[in-house]
Write an enzyme that holds these catalytic residues in place. Structure first.
Site, short mmCIF file in Angstrom:
data_model
loop_
_atom_site.label_atom_id
_atom_site.label_comp_id
_atom_site.label_asym_id
_atom_site.label_seq_id
_atom_site.Cartn_x
_atom_site.Cartn_y
_atom_site.Cartn_z
N THR A 124 32.94 34.14 -3.19
CA THR A 124 32.00 34.85 -4.28
C THR A 124 31.41 33.89 -4.98
O THR A 124 31.70 32.65 -5.37
CB THR A 124 33.20 35.44 -5.25
OG1 THR A 124 34.08 34.70 -5.73
CG2 THR A 124 33.65 36.67 -4.56
N ASN A 161 30.40 33.06 -9.02
CA ASN A 161 31.16 33.34 -10.14
C ASN A 161 30.39 32.95 -11.45
O ASN A 161 29.51 32.08 -11.34
CB ASN A 161 32.44 32.71 -10.29
CG ASN A 161 33.52 32.84 -8.75
OD1 ASN A 161 33.46 33.98 -8.58
ND2 ASN A 161 34.12 31.90 -8.66
N GLU A 208 32.36 38.28 -10.53
CA GLU A 208 32.49 37.61 -9.26
C GLU A 208 31.88 38.21 -8.27
O GLU A 208 32.13 39.62 -7.92
CB GLU A 208 34.04 37.49 -8.74
CG GLU A 208 34.75 36.44 -9.84
CD GLU A 208 36.42 36.49 -9.26
OE1 GLU A 208 36.79 35.62 -8.83
OE2 GLU A 208 36.87 37.41 -9.82
#
Length: 334
Positions: free
Chosen positions: A219, A221, A266
């Site tokens: 992900t 973030n 995220e």
């Protein structure tokens, strides 16, 4: 440039009132907080842009930081729908030539309406016109009303247009308060109908714990502002980065299965590989998929993430632009 000025300037589109470039002087100013840049705000901004083009002068948004309500009640900060970066993205898409930010501090709060007109509208901006909403007030104790501004415009030679309330399809006035309530309830589709565009998140990708990579879902973030009251949960999103657009799925929350830490946004981008650290993302939030959950084990979490991704791909594949503005913001060609 002072540290305060630096916070209000990106060197090209957004400027502090103390450092207005000559190219933005002598124009038509749309004045307001414009938090969210919802459909009502767009009526004000479009009126200013149209008048400016007719006169052959720049169209400028004049706004304030922080939000006046946050200044007066710092213990109850307003959930900002569009902090400066997000607001600049939308205002630029609307065709404004620049944003000028007035620091909202004790000195401004104590400034009489007449001095605001003299010092900011005339001296700093040299405006040829001003456009405000029907409920816009300014100056000490909110002494500057739309009627007062009209009178000053007539006396000082600048045109003033006051835009009436914009209502939704049910006849209810559109407001930032209603947009906030929708996002807090996990209803981004409702917020989008009031905004006339999908709600945006803009931010620089920071390093996380890299746990997503071990789960098969790396992900990007982003840390949102502390005042963000978006409902924690999982969302279908579209991400713009470096001129490219990717569909994705995002989680906003405290990760109850792991560290239960500070809220983090995220985002997993479909069909993307590469390093996003330090790059700026513009994320359009389309739909709420589910609340944040705690699972018995990693297998259950991964199965749910697979289902979330499938749901997000379906929703985004069927999505249509809400307006020309939404098309520019959330349906850019990849």
């Amino acid at each position: 440039m002072s540290s305060q000025s630096a916070a209000f300037s990106d060197g090209s589109f957004t400027f502090p009132i103390a450092e207005v470039p000559e190219r933005l002087r002598g124009g038509v100013a749309a004045i307001g907080n414009f938090d969210g840049v919802h459909r009502g705000h767009q009526m004000v901004l479009n009126e200013a842009r149209t008048a400016a083009r007719r006169m052959g002068v720049p169209a400028v948004a004049l706004t304030f930081e922080p939000h006046p309500r946050t200044f007066f009640r710092p213990d109850q900060p307003v959930f900002r729908l569009t902090p400066p970066a997000e607001r600049a993205v939308v205002l630029s898409a609307l065709g404004l030539d620049g944003v000028v930010i007035v620091p909202f501090d004790a000195a401004l709060a104590a400034t009489e309406a007449d001095r605001f007109v003299d010092g900011i509208l005339r001296d700093r901006l040299a405006i040829r016109g001003a456009v405000v909403g029907y409920n816009f007030h300014f100056g000490k104790a909110r002494g500057g009303t739309p009627d007062f501004l009209r009178e000053r415009g007539e006396a000082d030679g600048f045109a003033v247009t006051v835009v009436e309330a914009t209502v939704d399809e049910g006849g209810e006035p559109i407001s930032s308060t209603r947009v906030r309530a929708a996002l807090e309830a996990g209803a981004p589709e409702v917020a989008a109908r009031l905004l006339g565009h999908r709600w945006l998140v803009v931010g620089e990708v920071i390093h996380g714990d890299a746990r997503g990579r071990t789960l098969g879902y790396p992900t990007a973030n982003i840390r949102l502002a502390p005042d963000c009251a978006l409902r924690h949960g999982v969302y279908a999103v579209r991400v713009a980065v470096d001129g490219q657009t990717y569909d994705g799925v995002a989680s906003y929350g405290r990760r109850p299965m792991f560290d239960d830490g500070a809220p983090l946004f995220e985002t997993f981008l479909f069909d993307f590989s590469g390093d996003l650290y330090g790059r700026k993302l513009t994320i359009s939030v389309f739909s709420f998929l589910r609340p944040e959950l705690r699972f018995d084990g990693v297998e259950g979490l991964i199965a749910q993430m697979d289902a979330d991704s499938a749901d997000a791909q379906r929703i985004l594949g069927e999505a249509e632009p809400l307006s020309d503005l939404d098309r520019m913001l959330s349906f850019r060609a990849g």
